[in-house]
Design an enzyme around this catalytic site. Structure first.
Site, PDB file in Angstrom:
ATOM      1  N   LYS A   1      -4.182  -9.561  -8.009  1.00  0.00           N
ATOM      2  CA  LYS A   1      -5.309  -9.881  -7.272  1.00  0.00           C
ATOM      3  C   LYS A   1      -6.653  -9.178  -7.519  1.00  0.00           C
ATOM      4  O   LYS A   1      -6.471  -7.666  -7.806  1.00  0.00           O
ATOM      5  CB  LYS A   1      -5.115  -9.651  -5.794  1.00  0.00           C
ATOM      6  CG  LYS A   1      -6.245  -9.976  -4.689  1.00  0.00           C
ATOM      7  CD  LYS A   1      -6.041  -9.609  -3.281  1.00  0.00           C
ATOM      8  CE  LYS A   1      -6.685  -8.336  -2.917  1.00  0.00           C
ATOM      9  NZ  LYS A   1      -6.814  -8.392  -1.552  1.00  0.00           N
TER      10      LYS A   1
ATOM     11  N   LYS B   1       0.834  -1.119  -0.036  1.00  0.00           N
ATOM     12  CA  LYS B   1      -0.037  -0.103  -0.136  1.00  0.00           C
ATOM     13  C   LYS B   1       0.886   1.119   0.037  1.00  0.00           C
ATOM     14  O   LYS B   1       0.391   2.278  -0.632  1.00  0.00           O
ATOM     15  CB  LYS B   1      -1.007   0.053   1.327  1.00  0.00           C
ATOM     16  CG  LYS B   1      -2.091  -1.237   1.038  1.00  0.00           C
ATOM     17  CD  LYS B   1      -3.251  -0.887   1.476  1.00  0.00           C
ATOM     18  CE  LYS B   1      -4.205  -1.870   1.212  1.00  0.00           C
ATOM     19  NZ  LYS B   1      -5.573  -2.039   1.376  1.00  0.00           N
TER      20      LYS B   1
ATOM     21  N   LYS C   1     -11.037  -4.663  -4.942  1.00  0.00           N
ATOM     22  CA  LYS C   1     -12.359  -3.721  -4.998  1.00  0.00           C
ATOM     23  C   LYS C   1     -11.628  -2.474  -4.850  1.00  0.00           C
ATOM     24  O   LYS C   1     -12.282  -1.450  -5.367  1.00  0.00           O
ATOM     25  CB  LYS C   1     -13.175  -3.861  -3.773  1.00  0.00           C
ATOM     26  CG  LYS C   1     -12.606  -3.507  -2.392  1.00  0.00           C
ATOM     27  CD  LYS C   1     -13.600  -4.170  -1.187  1.00  0.00           C
ATOM     28  CE  LYS C   1     -12.996  -4.387   0.250  1.00  0.00           C
ATOM     29  NZ  LYS C   1     -13.833  -5.115   1.078  1.00  0.00           N
TER      30      LYS C   1
HETATM   31  P1  ATP Z   1      -8.443  -4.261  -0.988  1.00  0.00           P
HETATM   32  O1  ATP Z   1      -7.973  -4.979  -2.145  1.00  0.00           O
HETATM   33  O2  ATP Z   1      -8.971  -3.047  -1.339  1.00  0.00           O
HETATM   34  O3  ATP Z   1      -7.215  -4.179  -0.157  1.00  0.00           O
HETATM   35  P2  ATP Z   1      -9.719  -6.627  -0.297  1.00  0.00           P
HETATM   36  O4  ATP Z   1     -10.611  -6.742  -1.428  1.00  0.00           O
HETATM   37  O5  ATP Z   1      -8.594  -7.400  -0.080  1.00  0.00           O
HETATM   38  O6  ATP Z   1      -9.453  -5.020  -0.275  1.00  0.00           O
HETATM   39  P3  ATP Z   1     -10.647  -7.109   2.582  1.00  0.00           P
HETATM   40  O7  ATP Z   1     -12.007  -6.526   3.032  1.00  0.00           O
HETATM   41  O8  ATP Z   1      -9.532  -6.806   3.122  1.00  0.00           O
HETATM   42  O9  ATP Z   1     -10.583  -6.342   1.031  1.00  0.00           O
HETATM   43  O10 ATP Z   1     -10.930  -8.739   2.012  1.00  0.00           O
HETATM   44  C1  ATP Z   1     -11.937  -9.713   2.849  1.00  0.00           C
HETATM   45  C2  ATP Z   1     -11.393 -10.828   2.713  1.00  0.00           C
HETATM   46  O11 ATP Z   1     -11.469 -11.219   1.358  1.00  0.00           O
HETATM   47  C3  ATP Z   1      -9.809 -11.424   3.207  1.00  0.00           C
HETATM   48  O12 ATP Z   1      -9.997 -12.489   3.672  1.00  0.00           O
HETATM   49  C4  ATP Z   1      -9.274 -11.332   1.766  1.00  0.00           C
HETATM   50  O13 ATP Z   1      -8.026 -12.405   1.867  1.00  0.00           O
HETATM   51  C5  ATP Z   1     -10.242 -11.901   0.946  1.00  0.00           C
HETATM   52  N1  ATP Z   1     -10.154 -11.727  -0.366  1.00  0.00           N
HETATM   53  C6  ATP Z   1     -10.010 -10.303  -0.978  1.00  0.00           C
HETATM   54  N2  ATP Z   1      -9.636 -10.340  -2.286  1.00  0.00           N
HETATM   55  C7  ATP Z   1      -9.732 -11.714  -2.567  1.00  0.00           C
HETATM   56  C8  ATP Z   1      -9.242 -12.186  -4.059  1.00  0.00           C
HETATM   57  N3  ATP Z   1      -9.178 -11.578  -4.961  1.00  0.00           N
HETATM   58  N4  ATP Z   1      -9.356 -13.676  -3.961  1.00  0.00           N
HETATM   59  C9  ATP Z   1      -9.521 -14.347  -2.785  1.00  0.00           C
HETATM   60  N5  ATP Z   1      -9.809 -13.764  -1.654  1.00  0.00           N
HETATM   61  C10 ATP Z   1      -9.890 -12.490  -1.591  1.00  0.00           C
END
Ligand code: ATP
Ligand code: LTN
Length: 327
Positions: free
Chosen positions: A193, A111, A196
């Site tokens: 990845k 980040k 969002k």
């Molecule tokens: P950002 O990408 O904005 O940092 P994020 O999508 O990782 O956010 P979180 O709310 O932190 O958001 O994630 C919630 C859960 O979803 C966590 O357990 C994370 O590991 C899982 N997760 C998020 N994105 C993915 C992905 N692309 N594939 C699998 N698991 C995911």
């Protein structure tokens, strides 16, 4: 019965990656485990966010949790900020953490590298708050996507450190990373990845996307020019991502999908995956609408907070005694 806990922060709309990597797992486990699932709204403040947006995201997230199949009769669903013990233990865990230790957290480093301005101290100290979220409830397991594993490992270190420095207080939890779909990748750049906070909306499917739009995103997903259907995340990452999505949403094993597609083209695989995503989102969104209009969300959160606070308040009182805050 073993205990499990996890949370998601309400920083934006939920993606298919969040569903496959996290929520789908929570739903599977709710029958077998004592489950605590919370909305990590204090974590959402680590990046600038408008109050109205945070409120909306929080309500959406709860409605989506329920629409995805979490059942308040089976698991405790609550809002982090309803329980003061999270912030209280968060401070103590911050004081148990080494500065260098937090500097090594890869998510923080990533980040930092992406965002030149507006880095808050909260972004740096959020892993110990996450540790507090976990340790208050003595879970055996913490289901997370692979990107969060390091934070659960930090939590283990902090729990052991505390237990050694004071006396046995916290259960040392284990991360649980799903086998299929621990990381769903961006549809336009399958080395990244699906996220969002992503800038290219074509690469990311929101759970609240129009289902037809989502189907088109699958159709225009980047693949490769090898022309052969195999599951090879290293050399065919885009294709492997589509197979993973299909497998996760249908529970058909990856090997069986690959076998079925021998001699067929990418177009057919994209069509089936697109249709599966379309149907999945259509059903999910119908349930989401019902829940949103039912007015039950506050009631569910109040009940969840009552149940969670009993466990959390007992633990924080114990910690306050051990560290000497209570005289
Ligand atoms: P950002 O990408 O904005 O940092 P994020 O999508 O990782 O956010 P979180 O709310 O932190 O958001 O994630 C919630 C859960 O979803 C966590 O357990 C994370 O590991 C899982 N997760 C998020 N994105 C993915 C992905 N692309 N594939 C699998 N698991 C995911
Ligand atoms: N940091 C996590 C969300 C989160 C969490 C937790 C997950 C906050 N507290 C406790 C599991 C357990 C994230 O950004 N996905």
């Amino acid at each position: 019965m073993k205990t499990m806990l996890s949370g998601i922060k309400p920083t934006g709309r939920l993606t298919l990656g969040n569903y496959i990597g996290a929520i789908r797992e929570f739903v599977k486990y709710q029958d077998e485990y004592e489950m605590f699932i919370f909305i990590a709204n204090e974590h959402a403040l680590t990046v600038p966010i408008q109050a109205s947006e945070l409120r909306k995201n929080t309500k959406d997230l709860i409605a989506l949790y329920l629409a995805c199949g979490l059942d308040p009769e089976k698991c405790t669903i609550f809002l982090q900020s309803d329980i003061a013990a999270h912030a209280q233990l968060g401070w103590i865990m911050t004081c148990m953490s080494g500065y260098g230790e937090l500097q090594r957290m890869t998510q923080f480093k990533d980040k930092m590298a992406k965002q030149e301005t507006g880095i808050t101290a909260g972004l740096f100290t959020y892993p110990p708050l996450m540790s507090a979220d976990i340790l208050l409830y003595d879970p055996d397991y913490v289901p997370v996507g692979v990107d969060q594993k390091q934070h659960v490992e930090l939590t283990r270190d902090l729990a052991e450190r505390f237990n050694k420095r004071y006396s046995d207080t916290f259960k040392v939890p284990e991360p649980l990373v799903t086998k299929v779909g621990a990381k769903i990748f961006d549809l336009q750049d399958p080395t990244k990845k699906m996220s969002k906070s992503d800038t290219n909306p074509k690469g990311c499917i929101d759970l609240l996307d129009n289902p037809a739009t989502a189907r088109n995103k699958i159709k225009s997903a980047v693949t490769d020019s090898l022309g052969e259907i195999r599951f090879d995340p290293e050399n065919q990452p885009g294709l492997a991502n589509l197979i993973t999505i299909l497998s996760a949403l249908t529970d058909e094993p990856i090997e069986s999908i690959v076998e079925r597609y021998q001699g067929k083209g990418y177009g057919e695989l994209k069509k089936e995956t697109g249709d599966v995503v379309f149907n999945f989102l259509t059903d999910l969104q119908a349930r989401y609408q019902d829940i949103t209009s039912s007015g039950k969300i506050n009631e569910i959160l109040n009940e969840g907070a009552q149940k969670a606070s009993k466990v959390a308040n007992k633990k924080i009182a114990k910690v306050y005694r051990k560290v000497g805050l209570t005289i």
